[in-house]
Write a protein that holds these residues in place. Structure first.
Motif, PDB file in Angstrom:
ATOM      1  N   GLU A   5       0.833  -1.204   0.000  1.00 64.73           N
ATOM      2  CA  GLU A   5       0.000   0.000   0.000  1.00 64.73           C
ATOM      3  C   GLU A   5       0.865   1.251   0.000  1.00 64.73           C
ATOM      4  O   GLU A   5       1.771   1.383   0.821  1.00 64.73           O
ATOM      5  N   GLN A   6       0.562   2.134  -0.902  1.00 67.60           N
ATOM      6  CA  GLN A   6       1.262   3.405  -0.964  1.00 67.60           C
ATOM      7  C   GLN A   6       0.308   4.525  -0.560  1.00 67.60           C
ATOM      8  O   GLN A   6      -0.881   4.476  -0.864  1.00 67.60           O
ATOM      9  N   ASN A   7       0.863   5.523   0.081  1.00 73.28           N
ATOM     10  CA  ASN A   7       0.072   6.733   0.302  1.00 73.28           C
ATOM     11  C   ASN A   7       0.987   7.943   0.401  1.00 73.28           C
ATOM     12  O   ASN A   7       2.136   7.811   0.840  1.00 73.28           O
ATOM     13  N   PRO A   8       0.508   9.054  -0.108  1.00 73.83           N
ATOM     14  CA  PRO A   8      -0.796   9.203  -0.755  1.00 73.83           C
ATOM     15  C   PRO A   8      -0.769   8.643  -2.180  1.00 73.83           C
ATOM     16  O   PRO A   8       0.293   8.345  -2.718  1.00 73.83           O
ATOM     17  N   LEU A   9      -1.936   8.488  -2.783  1.00 73.84           N
ATOM     18  CA  LEU A   9      -2.003   8.053  -4.182  1.00 73.84           C
ATOM     19  C   LEU A   9      -1.828   9.234  -5.125  1.00 73.84           C
ATOM     20  O   LEU A   9      -1.379   9.052  -6.269  1.00 73.84           O
ATOM     21  N   THR A 107       2.065   6.472  -6.621  1.00 71.59           N
ATOM     22  CA  THR A 107       1.776   7.820  -6.149  1.00 71.59           C
ATOM     23  C   THR A 107       2.036   8.778  -7.301  1.00 71.59           C
ATOM     24  O   THR A 107       3.169   8.868  -7.791  1.00 71.59           O
TER      25      THR A 107
END
Lengths: 113, 116
Positions: A5-9, A107
């Motif tokens: 999971e990456q954030n932010p997108l 991102t």
């Protein structure tokens, strides 16, 4: 099943500012990669992180890896327009018996003048 | 030196047709991978070859998808009875597993497949 999971997108920032992109993953791995993708182009390798505590820097980008927290960060210092692109982290599944990479969703970074 | 090359760069086909996508890896790289990237997503693994054999084909979505690498260099991804949902960019990557302790994969420019 490994999840990355990456954030932010999506990230819109002004030139000269600093920011950090986060990459969390759900299973044990000592190897993590960061790639850059420009629109309509393929993936360009940025960093290879091979062990806990690894830190790599290239220009205004610095990547780090904490395998205990299953977290990698990509820090942008004094952003410039040329850094606008989509950045992906990918986790190596070799410890799980496969050589495939599992990617985050990316991102999308936009650096505004 | 030359990087990973893929042909064609774009392929438009009609639903139900058969397509072949070609990948030429970096010379000397023993490992070859196929990924699929849909719009706004990260690449998703399809299949991995070590030499001539498919070491991991767990990402192939169904039996319409097949890939070969008969001489351990060039690979062909074959899709039968194409469906509109197969539309995506198909990326090929290669790496030199065996002499280093990590698996940095180098990607080709991709083939954009559009199924009408």
């Amino acid at each position: 099943e490994l999840k990355v999971e990456q954030n932010p997108l999506f990230l819109s920032m002004q030139e000269g500012k600093n920011y950090t992109i986060y990459c969390n993953y759900s299973t044990t791995s000592d190897r993590l990669y960061w790639y850059r993708q420009d629109p309509g182009k393929s993936l360009e390798s940025l960093f290879v992180l091979l062990s806990n505590g690894a830190v790599k820097q290239e220009g205004r980008l610095m990547a780090s890896l904490d395998t205990k927290a299953r977290l990698s960060t990509l820090h942008i210092t004094a952003a410039v327009h040329d850094l606008s692109a989509t950045y992906f982290c990918a986790v190596d599944m070799a410890q799980g018996g496969s050589e495939k990479l599992v990617f985050g969703k990316g991102t999308k970074l936009t650096v505004n003048p | 030196g030359a990087g990973v090359s893929q042909t064609p760069s774009n392929k438009v086909t009609e639903k139900g047709k058969y397509v072949e996508l070609r990948c030429d890896p970096i010379s000397g790289h023993t490992a070859l991978y196929w990924y699929r990237q849909s719009l706004g997503q990260g690449p998703e693994f399809l299949i991995y070859f070590q030499g001539t054999g498919a070491a991991d084909d767990s990402g192939l979505p169904n039996d319409r998808f097949f890939a070969v690498r008969p001489e351990g260099s060039v690979s062909t991804l074959k899709i039968q009875r194409t469906e509109r949902g197969d539309s995506a960019v198909y990326l090929c990557a290669s790496s030199s597993i065996g002499w280093s302790s990590y698996n940095e994969q180098f990607f080709g420019p991709g083939t954009r497949l559009t199924v009408l």
